[in-house]
Design a protein around this motif. Structure first.
Motif, PDB file in Angstrom:
ATOM      1  N   ASN A   1       0.785  -0.964   0.207  1.00 23.66           N
ATOM      2  CA  ASN A   1       0.202  -0.447   0.427  1.00 23.66           C
ATOM      3  C   ASN A   1       0.950   1.445  -0.252  1.00 23.66           C
ATOM      4  OD1 ASN A   1      -2.313   1.426  -0.163  1.00 23.66           O
ATOM      5  ND2 ASN A   1      -2.935   0.997   2.059  1.00 23.66           N
ATOM      6  N   ASN A   2       2.088   1.586   0.578  1.00 19.17           N
ATOM      7  CA  ASN A   2       3.008   2.502   1.130  1.00 19.17           C
ATOM      8  C   ASN A   2       3.432   2.432  -0.622  1.00 19.17           C
ATOM      9  OD1 ASN A   2       2.284   3.364   3.589  1.00 19.17           O
ATOM     10  ND2 ASN A   2       3.789   1.908   4.643  1.00 19.17           N
TER      11      ASN A   2
ATOM     12  N   GLY B   1       2.895   2.147  -3.508  1.00 20.86           N
ATOM     13  CA  GLY B   1       1.608   1.989  -4.462  1.00 20.86           C
ATOM     14  C   GLY B   1       1.317   0.884  -5.669  1.00 20.86           C
TER      15      GLY B   1
ATOM     16  N   ALA C   1      -0.781  -1.565  -4.507  1.00 17.47           N
ATOM     17  CA  ALA C   1      -1.786  -2.073  -4.714  1.00 17.47           C
ATOM     18  C   ALA C   1      -2.503  -0.536  -3.619  1.00 17.47           C
ATOM     19  CB  ALA C   1      -2.296  -3.461  -3.484  1.00 17.47           C
ATOM     20  N   ASP C   2      -4.052  -0.622  -3.724  1.00 17.27           N
ATOM     21  CA  ASP C   2      -4.617   0.299  -2.987  1.00 17.27           C
ATOM     22  C   ASP C   2      -5.464  -0.335  -1.687  1.00 17.27           C
ATOM     23  OD1 ASP C   2      -5.818   2.715  -2.542  1.00 17.27           O
ATOM     24  OD2 ASP C   2      -7.508   2.245  -3.499  1.00 17.27           O
ATOM     25  N   PHE C   3      -5.294  -0.612  -0.819  1.00 18.25           N
ATOM     26  CA  PHE C   3      -5.619  -1.961   0.272  1.00 18.25           C
ATOM     27  C   PHE C   3      -6.151  -0.573   1.355  1.00 18.25           C
ATOM     28  CE2 PHE C   3      -3.046  -4.972  -1.044  1.00 18.25           C
ATOM     29  CZ  PHE C   3      -3.723  -5.707  -1.424  1.00 18.25           C
ATOM     30  N   ASP C   4      -7.904  -1.198   1.296  1.00 22.36           N
ATOM     31  CA  ASP C   4      -8.251   0.174   2.520  1.00 22.36           C
ATOM     32  C   ASP C   4      -8.468  -1.067   3.250  1.00 22.36           C
ATOM     33  OD1 ASP C   4      -9.962   1.431   4.512  1.00 22.36           O
ATOM     34  OD2 ASP C   4     -11.771   1.528   3.399  1.00 22.36           O
TER      35      ASP C   4
END
Length: 56
Positions: free
Chosen positions: A20-21, A23, A25-28
């Motif tokens: 996520n950090n 970039g 993957a885009d995880f919530d």
């Protein structure tokens, strides 16, 4: 080699946060935890059950 569920959980969590950090993957993370918390509880319970039945 002894399998440790908490160690695997920490590794997976670290990989998810790193991706996520960076970039990749885009995880919530909040939504992910809210959806999968019952499975996490089951996995921890099974781990504790097998650990108690196998004394050192």
């Amino acid at each position: 080699m002894k399998f440790s569920v908490p160690a695997v959980i920490l590794i997976v969590l670290g990989v998810v946060l790193l991706m996520n950090n960076l970039g990749l993957a885009d995880f919530d993370l909040g939504r992910l935890i809210m959806r999968w918390w019952p499975a996490i509880l089951i996995a921890v319970g099974i781990s504790m059950l097998f650990r108690r039945g196998n004394p050192r």
